[in-house]
Design an enzyme around this catalytic site. Structure first.
Site: not given
Ligand code: ACO
Length: 429
Positions: A308, A365
């Site tokens: 998140h 979710d």
């Molecule tokens: N699985 C694996 N790795 C992940 C995940 C995941 N679900 N989420 C984040 N990471 C990793 C990224 O690859 C990144 O790694 P790095 O630092 O080595 O590059 C690090 O964690 C930070 O992630 P970001 O993508 O930079 O974080 P951001 O805040 O931009 O994204 C998000 C947040 C979009 C929710 C992301 O965690 C994600 O894609 N999760 C999966 C989709 C999801 O469940 N979305 C629902 C969110 S809740 C809502 O909107 C209702």
């Protein structure tokens, strides 16, 4: 703490006010930055560290895993309030009295009729259309049948537009699902509670004389809608505010919010989670294999429902939903192997270095789709259910933005394209 922040640009020092919120959150007000620094701007792709507004609706502390609507904890609201009370609280700022709640509900019911011509628009969609695309279009179409724009300086006008959309939106949600399933469209029953009516509108079968309500489903849906009702300046809410900031109408702003919610990185994650869990099950249930894929930077796979932007701790909504999933499946007598896969993945992720280091926890979710599935809601309708829950939050944020007379949203950019070059005429044959 000092009430000023100092920034040095090109050897010149500039001071900016520090503003503090009611929960002692601190922000540097950089409104005047560009003027005093001769054109320098801040840049923050994805607004990871940029506040777009001051808001009195929802407080969340991502480090501590706290979520409150108008000061009330999400745990308490999920346990003690119903969805309509929460909607009133979010939109108008205080919990309603019994009289206010009754009036609110009765006004919503009065406005729940959707023009029959909307059915014609619905009929024009192919059966394969995704329900989120249909819902966004139908919400936008409402502007054609309710052309008068909201006079935001009139409390009465504002109230009327709020009850109008709260009345019509569940009808659009139910019709979207019924159309896809080839069921006749149906208006519901004004004798029922808001959530009971939604269930009846969605599920009443043509051959059923009477739709028998299941209190477990009413309670589960009520809770899910409350948990999704607002979440401060997320992608869809920011979209609603920014579209509304151009003084576009409420329905048009909401339609844009629905489109923003659709994506799998935001509300679309609930559908993506279930599809992921299904795929893992089909592939033999090897959660370790998918954990490895999620950590592999050369693999685009992400563990959907994890991580998140703001929570760096357990999403408090995920805790409540996980418990609710156990209860609902138990009460309904549903045994879903997908729930075991979800729990297995969660257990592994919580002790895995990659996830621990990045503070990736299950989000709202991760478990919601399991409950929706047990309720008989098709997978591609999950994000529509999220939109139904988020509606009062979007309305509250839109109303707040207009009442505070916020300026039009218009970020700046750092240009990285070509510098000026001469136009070359192509030789025409
Ligand atoms: N699985 C694996 N790795 C992940 C995940 C995941 N679900 N989420 C984040 N990471 C990793 C990224 O690859 C990144 O790694 P790095 O630092 O080595 O590059 C690090 O964690 C930070 O992630 P970001 O993508 O930079 O974080 P951001 O805040 O931009 O994204 C998000 C947040 C979009 C929710 C992301 O965690 C994600 O894609 N999760 C999966 C989709 C999801 O469940 N979305 C629902 C969110 S809740 C809502 O909107 C209702």
């Amino acid at each position: 703490m000092s009430d000023k922040a100092t920034l040095e640009v090109n050897g010149n020092k500039h001071e900016f006010p520090i503003v503090v919120g009611t929960e002692n959150e601190v922000a540097i007000d950089v409104k005047t930055l560009r003027g005093v620094t001769g054109g320098v701007i801040t840049i923050d792709a994805g607004y990871k560290n940029t506040g777009s507004c001051e808001s009195a609706i929802t407080f969340l502390d991502g480090e501590k895993g706290i979520l409150r609507y108008r000061g009330y904890s999400i745990e308490e609201l999920a346990e003690k309030a119903d969805f309509l009370e929460v909607a009133y609280l979010l939109i108008f700022g205080e919990l309603p009295t019994l009289g206010q709640l009754d009036k609110f509900h009765s006004d919503i019911k009065k406005h729940s009729v959707v023009d029959d011509d909307v059915k014609k628009i619905l009929d024009a969609f192919p059966k394969s259309a995704h329900p989120m695309g249909v819902l966004s279009s139908l919400t936008s179409a409402l502007t054609a049948f309710n052309p008068s724009s909201v006079n935001v300086d009139s409390e009465e006008d504002m109230y009327n537009s709020v009850v109008r959309i709260l009345g019509k939106f569940p009808v659009l949600v139910a019709w979207t699902m019924r159309k896809k399933q080839g069921l006749p469209l149906y208006y519901g029953d004004s004798n029922l509670g808001y959530v009971e009516n939604i269930l009846k509108m969605m599920f009443k079968q043509p051959n059923e004389e009477q739709y028998i309500q299941n209190p477990i489903l009413i309670d589960a849906l009520d809770k899910l809608l409350i948990l999704h009702a607002d979440h401060e300046q997320n992608c869809s809410t920011s979209t609603v505010r920014i579209v509304g900031s151009s003084h576009a109408g409420l329905f048009a702003s909401l339609s844009a919010g629905i489109s923003a919610l659709w994506g799998p990185l935001h509300g679309g994650a609930n559908q993506a989670v279930l599809e992921m869990l299904e795929a893992i099950k089909e592939d033999g249930g090897d959660t370790k294999k998918y954990m490895a894929k999620a950590k592999d930077k050369t693999d685009p796979f992400r563990l959907m429902g994890f991580g998140h932007r703001v929570y760096k701790n357990f999403d408090p909504r995920a805790r409540i939903i996980k418990k609710a999933a156990d209860e609902v499946l138990g009460d309904l007598g549903v045994e879903d192997p997908i729930l075991d896969i979800a729990k297995g993945l969660e257990q592994e992720a919580l002790k895995d270095d990659y996830f621990v280091k990045r503070k990736l926890y299950p989000n709202v979710d991760f478990y919601s789709g399991i409950i929706y599935r047990a309720m008989g809601i098709p997978t591609d309708m999950f994000t529509v259910m999220f939109a139904l829950g988020r509606l009062p939050g979007w309305i509250a944020q839109w109303r707040e933005m207009r009442l505070r007379k916020e300026p039009i949203g218009r970020p700046r950019q750092l240009y990285i394209g070509e510098t000026q070059r001469a136009f070359k005429t192509i030789e025409k044959r």
